[in-house]
Design an enzyme around this catalytic site. Structure first.
Site, PDB file in Angstrom:
ATOM      1  N   ASP A  35       6.932 -31.489  -2.179  1.00 31.72           N
ATOM      2  CA  ASP A  35       6.814 -32.836  -1.632  1.00 31.72           C
ATOM      3  C   ASP A  35       5.315 -33.146  -1.525  1.00 31.72           C
ATOM      4  O   ASP A  35       4.684 -33.467  -2.521  1.00 31.72           O
ATOM      5  CB  ASP A  35       7.549 -32.818  -0.286  1.00 31.72           C
ATOM      6  CG  ASP A  35       7.727 -34.180   0.336  1.00 31.72           C
ATOM      7  OD1 ASP A  35       7.514 -35.182  -0.344  1.00 31.72           O
ATOM      8  OD2 ASP A  35       8.081 -34.236   1.527  1.00 31.72           O
ATOM      9  N   GLY A  80      15.800 -23.107   1.772  1.00 30.86           N
ATOM     10  CA  GLY A  80      16.224 -24.061   0.744  1.00 30.86           C
ATOM     11  C   GLY A  80      16.349 -23.510  -0.665  1.00 30.86           C
ATOM     12  O   GLY A  80      17.076 -24.051  -1.492  1.00 30.86           O
TER      13      GLY A  80
END
Ligand code: IMP
Ligand code: MG
Length: 193
Positions: A114, A55
Site C-alpha cells: 500500500d 495476510g
C-alpha cells in the site's frame, strides 16, 4: 479450480461482497505464472521465502506449491504501533525469523503493498542481516498510494486505491478465507479498529 470455490458456498462472507475484482481462477492462474518465473530465476539457489503474517498465508501456501524447485519458508509478524508511528514507518517485530539469513537468497512475500512504509522498514531490517540477495514478490500493488519507492521484482496484480478483502486480506480479521478478492458492501465495511 472454480469448482472447489463456488462463491455462493461462502454464505454470509460472500453476501458482504459488493463486487469480485479477482476470481479464484484468476488468482490461481497468476500465482502459477509467478511461481514459474521464480523457479526459473532461482534455479540452483535454494531461495528462502519470507512472509509477513497474517495476510500472506493463502498466497504463500499457493505460491510455494507453484514453485517447482526446492525452497524454504519462514514467517515474521509485526505490530504497527499507532497511526502516527506507522506513518514514520515504525513497526515492532512481534515474531522474528527462526534462522539467520546471512548468505541466503531471500524472497520477501507480501499480500499487498500500500504505502510501502511497512515493507520499507522490514526490508531495511532484513538487509542489515546480510542476505546474499533480497527481492520482493507482492500479489497486489496499490501503486498510487505508495509513499516510498520500492522495486517489486514479482508482482501479481495492480489494485485500484480501494479497500479490498479476501485471499488473506481482512476487514477486522474477517474475510481472509475467501478464495477470491473483492470490494465490501458499504453496510458491512467497518474502518480498522
Ligand atoms: P503499507 O504498505 O505499509 O501501507 O501497509 C500494507 C498493509 O496494509 C498490508 O500488509 C495489509 O495488511 C494492509 N492493507 C493495505 N491495503 C489493504 C486492503 O485493501 N485490504 C486489507 N488490508 C490492506
Ligand atoms: Mg498485512
Amino acid at each position: 479450480m472454480s469448482d472447489y470455490f463456488p462463491p455462493e458456498a461462502y454464505g454470509e462472507l460472500s453476501d458482504g461482497i459488493r463486487k469480485v475484482l479477482f476470481s479464484a481462477d484468476e488468482i490461481q492462474a497468476r500465482v502459477r505464472e509467478l511461481g514459474q518465473e521464480i523457479a526459473r530465476d532461482y534455479d540452483g539457489r535454494l531461495p528462502l521465502l519470507v512472509g509477513v503474517l497474517k495476510g500472506v498465508f493463502p498466497f504463500m501456501a499457493d505460491l510455494a506449491r507453484m514453485i517447482t524447485i526446492p525452497v524454504e519458508v519462514d514467517f515474521m509478524s509485526i505490530a504497527s504501533y499507532t497511526e502516527a508511528t506507522r506513518e514514520q514507518g515504525l513497526v515492532r517485530i512481534e515474531k522474528d525469523l527462526g534462522e539467520p539469513i546471512n548468505g541466503r537468497h531471500v524472497l520477501f512475500i507480501e499480500d499487498v503493498i500500500d504505502t510501502g512504509l511497512t515493507l520499507n522498514y522490514l526490508l531495511r531490517n532484513l538487509r542489515a542481516r546480510q542476505p546474499a540477495s533480497l527481492e520482493v514478490c507482492a500479489l497486489f500493488d496499490k501503486g498510487r498510494r505508495r509513499l516510498i519507492d520500492i522495486p517489486i521484482k514479482y508482482k501479481g496484480f495492480d489494485l485500484p486505491d480501494r479497500f479490498v478483502v479476501g485471499y488473506g486480506l481482512d476487514c477486522r480479521e474477517k474475510y481472509r478465507n475467501l478464495p477470491f478478492v473483492g470490494l465490501l458492501k458499504p453496510e458491512v465495511f467497518q474502518p480498522a479498529r
